[in-house]
Write an enzyme that holds these catalytic residues in place. Structure first.
Site, mmCIF file in Angstrom:
data_model
loop_
_atom_site.group_PDB
_atom_site.id
_atom_site.type_symbol
_atom_site.label_atom_id
_atom_site.label_comp_id
_atom_site.label_asym_id
_atom_site.label_seq_id
_atom_site.Cartn_x
_atom_site.Cartn_y
_atom_site.Cartn_z
ATOM 1 N N GLY A 16 0.862 -1.171 0.000
ATOM 2 C CA GLY A 16 0.000 0.000 0.000
ATOM 3 C C GLY A 16 0.891 1.210 0.000
ATOM 4 N N CYS A 17 0.351 2.401 -0.050
ATOM 5 C CA CYS A 17 1.207 3.572 -0.162
ATOM 6 C C CYS A 17 1.491 4.223 1.176
ATOM 7 C CB CYS A 17 0.583 4.567 -1.114
ATOM 8 S SG CYS A 17 1.549 6.046 -1.366
ATOM 9 N N GLN A 18 0.461 4.619 1.885
ATOM 10 C CA GLN A 18 0.683 5.411 3.088
ATOM 11 C C GLN A 18 0.596 4.611 4.378
ATOM 12 O OE1 GLN A 18 -1.286 9.150 3.308
ATOM 13 N NE2 GLN A 18 -0.953 9.603 1.158
#
Lengths: 136, 405
Positions: free
Chosen positions: A51-53
């Site tokens: 995922g990114c954050q």
């Protein structure tokens, strides 16, 4: 209980919140708090859902043709979302998991959490669970 | 702060009346993109409604009108940043394309193997990756200036990095993550003394500070319209004419040519040499309205107001227990990156959104800087002309409540 019944129960639980974003987020965080923390030794790259954050770890085991799920996240809201997925998919057979369509997401207005752009990747979590269920 | 026409300005931005999640919108994500005043929206819409045509080669009236408006934008920008000639103003899609244009074109003739390029630790990925790409292709070395714990450029370190092989310095004017205003004039002076080309990334500075490229004396200054109340998809490369003249085109196509045959092609003069293809006409015209808007308020007035709002915000943030501001340079603008002890920045972003507050979370496209401070991200509040002390108060109250529970 079938994955359909579990999802219907979840939809009922969220109905009280009436689509209010703030209350929804708070409820998600409460759900996340009730999910057991994953032992630190399992918080490894192999268990990460990309995922990114926020970081999401998923641990998946199989016993008597049933899939047992544990997981954790470094953010409270994502952990809440993860706890819902675990509630739906835990102790189900790989076939049941593969055949489950997650209709609750749009029903309770959680669409904003699906896209990868929204960074916590509800969809990535679903994919990872389904993939693990079929390959274990 | 008293004479600043804040209410009038707020009325000019239709989006500020929006309600988000049952709250009045508080827009604090201005370093990512600013909102647009009605005049910019009308400018774009009028072009499509009244005189949409392709520019430069058409002989009919609509083409004449579109060309005139497009070229007027160029003149206005020339004047706004105090360039010497319209030939020094090249339209691009934005700052990122601008830096790529410069790096790519220079890489074809300017560097020799082993030459050095200097950037800093606080650069946006857009001012790192294009240089890395040409460094790899041309066997150049990329050197990086240290940034202090407060978020300031280490000038002594910069000076120590300069060698006979240094050919270019590319530096951000205002950091999008820290808000630091870098001493670019001093850096450029040092470049001049040593015959080094200088590039200034002006993405965050152009709407908040008076920009005078003649006074700065930089070789290139690059910026975007959408961070200065203009449309997305338009940016500008300012370059000194003598250098732009020597540079080969970045892209080939229509508009950038003088004569084309299958055996040879000669290129158009500046600035068209760098503007292959039909440009983003409608948005360039919208940009003219944005600059006119800034000029009408006065960039000095904007600066004064924004400094007072920044100081107000700085003081307010200091009063909240349990938050840490990343980037506390003496000279900075109203960009505040922060982390909190208890709440992850991602949760914070969503919870504040539920209160109608828009801010940014993540690494802000400055991963090396995040690594330096051992962070994986922050929440970032960034201010603009239409923000008010009341909005800051509401933010502080909302944030305090979130942290307390």
């Amino acid at each position: 209980m079938s994955t359909v019944q579990i999802q219907n129960d979840i939809i009922d639980d969220f109905k009280i919140l009436d689509g209010d974003l703030e209350m929804t987020l708070n409820y998600l965080m409460e759900l996340g708090e009730s999910l057991n923390d994953l032992d630190e030794k399992y918080k490894i790259d192999d268990n990460l859902v990309k995922g990114c954050q926020s970081k999401v770890w998923l641990k998946c085991t199989k016993e008597d043709d049933k899939i047992y799920l544990e997981g954790d996240s470094n953010t409270a809201i994502t952990k809440g979302l993860l706890s819902i997925l675990i509630k739906i998919f835990n102790k189900k057979t790989p076939e049941e998991i593969a055949d489950t369509n997650l209709f609750f997401i749009s029903e309770i207005g959680l669409n904003r959490f699906i896209g990868t752009q929204r960074s916590n990747g509800l969809e990535s979590m679903e994919k990872k669970i389904k993939l693990l269920a079929l390959t274990l | 702060m008293n004479n600043f026409p804040l209410n009038k300005i707020r009325d000019d931005f239709p989006i500020l009346k929006s309600r988000i999640n049952n709250h009045q919108l508080v827009y604090f994500d201005n370093a990512a993109t600013t909102q647009k005043p009605q005049s910019v929206i009308d400018g774009i819409s009028n072009y499509y409604k009244s005189y949409n045509a392709n520019i430069h080669r058409g002989i009919h009236s609509l083409a004449e009108k579109a060309t005139e408006e497009f070229e007027e934008t160029r003149s206005l920008i020339k004047e706004f940043i105090n360039a010497s000639s319209e030939n020094e103003i090249i339209f691009t899609r934005g700052t990122t394309e601008g830096i790529n244009l410069i790096s790519s074109s220079l890489s074809k003739f300017y560097f020799n193997e082993g030459d050095e390029i200097i950037i800093s630790e606080m650069e946006h990925h857009s001012n790192i990756v294009p240089w890395q790409m040409i460094a790899k292709e041309n066997k150049l070395n990329l050197k990086v200036i240290n940034v202090s714990g407060d978020g300031e450029i280490d000038m002594d370190h910069f000076k120590s990095l300069i060698s006979e092989k240094t050919k270019l310095v590319s530096i951000v004017y205002i950091s999008n993550t820290l808000g630091t205003i870098n001493p670019v004039k001093k850096i450029i002076e040092k470049c001049r003394e040593n015959n080094i080309l200088s590039v200034v990334d002006g993405a965050q500075s152009s709407a908040h500070k008076k920009i005078d490229v003649t006074d700065l004396n930089c070789d290139f200054y690059v910026f975007s319209a959408h961070k200065m109340y203009g449309p997305t998809g338009v940016g500008v490369v300012y370059g000194k004419e003598e250098i732009l003249d020597k540079m080969p085109p970045y892209m080939g196509g229509g508009e950038m040519i003088k004569d084309v045959s299958f055996s040879n092609t000669s290129y158009n003069s500046l600035p068209y040499k760098f503007e292959a293809g039909t440009p983003n006409i409608g948005d360039v015209i919208g940009f003219k309205e944005a600059i006119t808007y800034i000029k009408n308020i006065g960039i000095e007035n904007i600066e004064t107001y924004e400094i007072s709002l920044k100081e107000y915000t700085e003081d307010a943030l200091k009063k909240i227990d349990g938050i840490k501001v990343v980037g506390t340079a003496k000279d900075k603008v109203g960009i505040f990156s922060f982390t909190t002890e208890k709440v992850h920045y991602y949760d914070l972003g969503l919870l504040l959104d539920a209160k109608g507050i828009a801010l940014r979370t993540g690494h802000h496209c400055t991963q090396p800087l995040m690594d330096k401070y051992s962070l994986d991200g922050t929440a970032r509040l960034s201010l603009a002309i239409y923000n008010s002390t009341e909005e800051v108060d509401y933010f502080v109250e909302s944030l305090s409540n979130l942290i307390k529970r």
